[in-house]
Design a protein around this motif. Structure first.
Motif, PDB file in Angstrom:
ATOM      1  N   PHE A   1      -2.352 -61.814  40.275  1.00 34.62           N
ATOM      2  CA  PHE A   1      -1.780 -61.624  41.606  1.00 34.62           C
ATOM      3  C   PHE A   1      -2.768 -62.084  42.677  1.00 34.62           C
ATOM      4  O   PHE A   1      -2.402 -62.795  43.615  1.00 34.62           O
ATOM      5  CB  PHE A   1      -1.393 -60.159  41.829  1.00 34.62           C
ATOM      6  CG  PHE A   1      -0.936 -59.888  43.238  1.00 34.62           C
ATOM      7  CD1 PHE A   1       0.343 -60.225  43.632  1.00 34.62           C
ATOM      8  CD2 PHE A   1      -1.800 -59.328  44.165  1.00 34.62           C
ATOM      9  CE1 PHE A   1       0.760 -60.001  44.946  1.00 34.62           C
ATOM     10  CE2 PHE A   1      -1.392 -59.097  45.473  1.00 34.62           C
ATOM     11  CZ  PHE A   1      -0.107 -59.436  45.859  1.00 34.62           C
TER      12      PHE A   1
ATOM     13  N   THR B   1      -2.828 -58.549  35.274  1.00 33.88           N
ATOM     14  CA  THR B   1      -1.788 -58.819  36.269  1.00 33.88           C
ATOM     15  C   THR B   1      -2.347 -58.727  37.686  1.00 33.88           C
ATOM     16  O   THR B   1      -1.908 -59.457  38.569  1.00 33.88           O
ATOM     17  CB  THR B   1      -0.590 -57.854  36.124  1.00 33.88           C
ATOM     18  OG1 THR B   1      -1.062 -56.505  36.185  1.00 33.88           O
ATOM     19  CG2 THR B   1       0.160 -58.085  34.819  1.00 33.88           C
ATOM     20  N   GLU B   2      -3.326 -57.835  37.888  1.00 35.41           N
ATOM     21  CA  GLU B   2      -3.971 -57.741  39.194  1.00 35.41           C
ATOM     22  C   GLU B   2      -4.762 -59.017  39.488  1.00 35.41           C
ATOM     23  O   GLU B   2      -4.700 -59.557  40.594  1.00 35.41           O
ATOM     24  CB  GLU B   2      -4.912 -56.527  39.245  1.00 35.41           C
ATOM     25  CG  GLU B   2      -4.178 -55.202  39.209  1.00 35.41           C
ATOM     26  CD  GLU B   2      -5.107 -54.018  39.073  1.00 35.41           C
ATOM     27  OE1 GLU B   2      -4.816 -52.982  39.696  1.00 35.41           O
ATOM     28  OE2 GLU B   2      -6.117 -54.097  38.349  1.00 35.41           O
TER      29      GLU B   2
ATOM     30  N   ASN C   1       1.538 -54.558  47.057  1.00 33.56           N
ATOM     31  CA  ASN C   1       1.945 -55.390  45.915  1.00 33.56           C
ATOM     32  C   ASN C   1       0.886 -55.341  44.816  1.00 33.56           C
ATOM     33  O   ASN C   1       1.212 -55.241  43.633  1.00 33.56           O
ATOM     34  CB  ASN C   1       2.180 -56.839  46.348  1.00 33.56           C
ATOM     35  CG  ASN C   1       3.541 -57.058  46.966  1.00 33.56           C
ATOM     36  OD1 ASN C   1       4.465 -56.278  46.790  1.00 33.56           O
ATOM     37  ND2 ASN C   1       3.666 -58.137  47.720  1.00 33.56           N
ATOM     38  N   LEU C   2      -0.379 -55.412  45.205  1.00 36.93           N
ATOM     39  CA  LEU C   2      -1.457 -55.360  44.229  1.00 36.93           C
ATOM     40  C   LEU C   2      -1.472 -54.014  43.504  1.00 36.93           C
ATOM     41  O   LEU C   2      -1.601 -53.970  42.275  1.00 36.93           O
ATOM     42  CB  LEU C   2      -2.806 -55.608  44.912  1.00 36.93           C
ATOM     43  CG  LEU C   2      -4.028 -55.457  44.005  1.00 36.93           C
ATOM     44  CD1 LEU C   2      -4.019 -56.495  42.889  1.00 36.93           C
ATOM     45  CD2 LEU C   2      -5.307 -55.538  44.813  1.00 36.93           C
TER      46      LEU C   2
ATOM     47  N   THR D   1       0.487 -56.644  51.150  1.00 40.12           N
ATOM     48  CA  THR D   1      -0.239 -57.348  50.086  1.00 40.12           C
ATOM     49  C   THR D   1      -1.005 -56.338  49.243  1.00 40.12           C
ATOM     50  O   THR D   1      -0.989 -56.399  48.010  1.00 40.12           O
ATOM     51  CB  THR D   1      -1.204 -58.394  50.688  1.00 40.12           C
ATOM     52  OG1 THR D   1      -0.445 -59.314  51.477  1.00 40.12           O
ATOM     53  CG2 THR D   1      -1.941 -59.147  49.589  1.00 40.12           C
TER      54      THR D   1
ATOM     55  N   GLU E   1      -2.946 -65.746  42.837  1.00 39.41           N
ATOM     56  CA  GLU E   1      -1.748 -66.270  43.506  1.00 39.41           C
ATOM     57  C   GLU E   1      -1.911 -66.209  45.028  1.00 39.41           C
ATOM     58  O   GLU E   1      -1.604 -67.168  45.746  1.00 39.41           O
ATOM     59  CB  GLU E   1      -0.530 -65.443  43.058  1.00 39.41           C
ATOM     60  CG  GLU E   1       0.774 -65.831  43.649  1.00 39.41           C
ATOM     61  CD  GLU E   1       1.872 -64.851  43.222  1.00 39.41           C
ATOM     62  OE1 GLU E   1       2.609 -64.382  44.112  1.00 39.41           O
ATOM     63  OE2 GLU E   1       1.987 -64.540  42.017  1.00 39.41           O
TER      64      GLU E   1
ATOM     65  N   LYS F   1       8.770 -56.443  44.318  1.00 41.28           N
ATOM     66  CA  LYS F   1       7.611 -57.056  44.962  1.00 41.28           C
ATOM     67  C   LYS F   1       8.035 -57.423  46.380  1.00 41.28           C
ATOM     68  O   LYS F   1       9.128 -57.920  46.604  1.00 41.28           O
ATOM     69  CB  LYS F   1       7.184 -58.298  44.184  1.00 41.28           C
ATOM     70  CG  LYS F   1       5.967 -58.970  44.722  1.00 41.28           C
ATOM     71  CD  LYS F   1       5.594 -60.163  43.845  1.00 41.28           C
ATOM     72  CE  LYS F   1       4.548 -60.997  44.520  1.00 41.28           C
ATOM     73  NZ  LYS F   1       4.324 -62.250  43.813  1.00 41.28           N
TER      74      LYS F   1
ATOM     75  N   LYS G   1       0.905 -52.072  42.871  1.00 40.22           N
ATOM     76  CA  LYS G   1       2.068 -51.925  41.992  1.00 40.22           C
ATOM     77  C   LYS G   1       2.069 -52.886  40.803  1.00 40.22           C
ATOM     78  O   LYS G   1       2.738 -52.633  39.819  1.00 40.22           O
ATOM     79  CB  LYS G   1       3.366 -52.167  42.779  1.00 40.22           C
ATOM     80  CG  LYS G   1       3.602 -51.207  43.898  1.00 40.22           C
ATOM     81  CD  LYS G   1       4.967 -51.290  44.531  1.00 40.22           C
ATOM     82  CE  LYS G   1       5.507 -52.633  44.866  1.00 40.22           C
ATOM     83  NZ  LYS G   1       6.759 -52.564  45.635  1.00 40.22           N
ATOM     84  N   VAL G   2       1.330 -53.987  40.905  1.00 44.88           N
ATOM     85  CA  VAL G   2       1.517 -55.094  39.975  1.00 44.88           C
ATOM     86  C   VAL G   2       1.209 -54.752  38.514  1.00 44.88           C
ATOM     87  O   VAL G   2       1.823 -55.298  37.610  1.00 44.88           O
ATOM     88  CB  VAL G   2       0.740 -56.353  40.442  1.00 44.88           C
ATOM     89  CG1 VAL G   2      -0.742 -56.222  40.153  1.00 44.88           C
ATOM     90  CG2 VAL G   2       1.314 -57.606  39.828  1.00 44.88           C
ATOM     91  N   ASP G   3       0.280 -53.827  38.262  1.00 51.24           N
ATOM     92  CA  ASP G   3      -0.057 -53.515  36.874  1.00 51.24           C
ATOM     93  C   ASP G   3       0.816 -52.403  36.293  1.00 51.24           C
ATOM     94  O   ASP G   3       0.652 -52.011  35.142  1.00 51.24           O
ATOM     95  CB  ASP G   3      -1.541 -53.169  36.723  1.00 51.24           C
ATOM     96  CG  ASP G   3      -1.944 -51.888  37.427  1.00 51.24           C
ATOM     97  OD1 ASP G   3      -1.107 -51.300  38.131  1.00 51.24           O
ATOM     98  OD2 ASP G   3      -3.119 -51.483  37.284  1.00 51.24           O
TER      99      ASP G   3
END
Length: 124
Positions: free
Chosen positions: A103, A99-100, A22-23, A19, A106, A64, A25-27
């Motif tokens: 995420f 995006t962070e 993923n965070l 998790t 979510e 992801k 990488k998300v931006d």
């Protein structure tokens, strides 16, 4: 870092690490400060080098990682700690990218965490 990974088995802790990955990488930008936080967490949990290498390699993957959050369901304290840690990682590079934030929302929704409470975490 608040997440109490020491109470989890490696099998149960890996989704938490993923998790965080993923965070990070998300931006689309992987900041050294985010990596440093992740490495400190891995050291705190005393992951062996093979697990560390596997997790670090997942940072470089474009995909992801699908996460099963069932190990946290019903554990409100660990859910809160996870979200506090996610917000801290999002803030590590000096800015929380949209995006962070999306995420983290979510993740919070999937864990039935109150979004008003989550907004308080972002403000703190």
């Amino acid at each position: 870092i608040y997440t109490n990974l020491n109470t989890l088995s490696l099998h149960d802790a890996l989704p938490i690490f993923r998790t965080f990955i993923n965070l990070i990488k998300v931006d689309g930008k992987i900041d050294d400060r985010e990596i440093e936080l992740l490495e400190n967490l891995m050291d705190k949990f005393e992951l062996d080098s093979n697990d560390k290498i596997e997790l670090i390699s997942e940072i470089n993957s474009k995909n992801k990682i699908n996460i099963d959050y069932s190990i946290l369901k019903g554990n409100s304290q660990e859910i809160l700690y996870l979200l506090i840690d996610l917000v801290a990682i999002a803030k590590a590079d000096g800015e929380v990218h949209i995006t962070e934030k999306l995420f983290i929302k979510e993740v919070a929704k999937s864990l039935d965490f109150d979004l008003n409470d989550l907004n308080l975490l972002f403000e703190s």
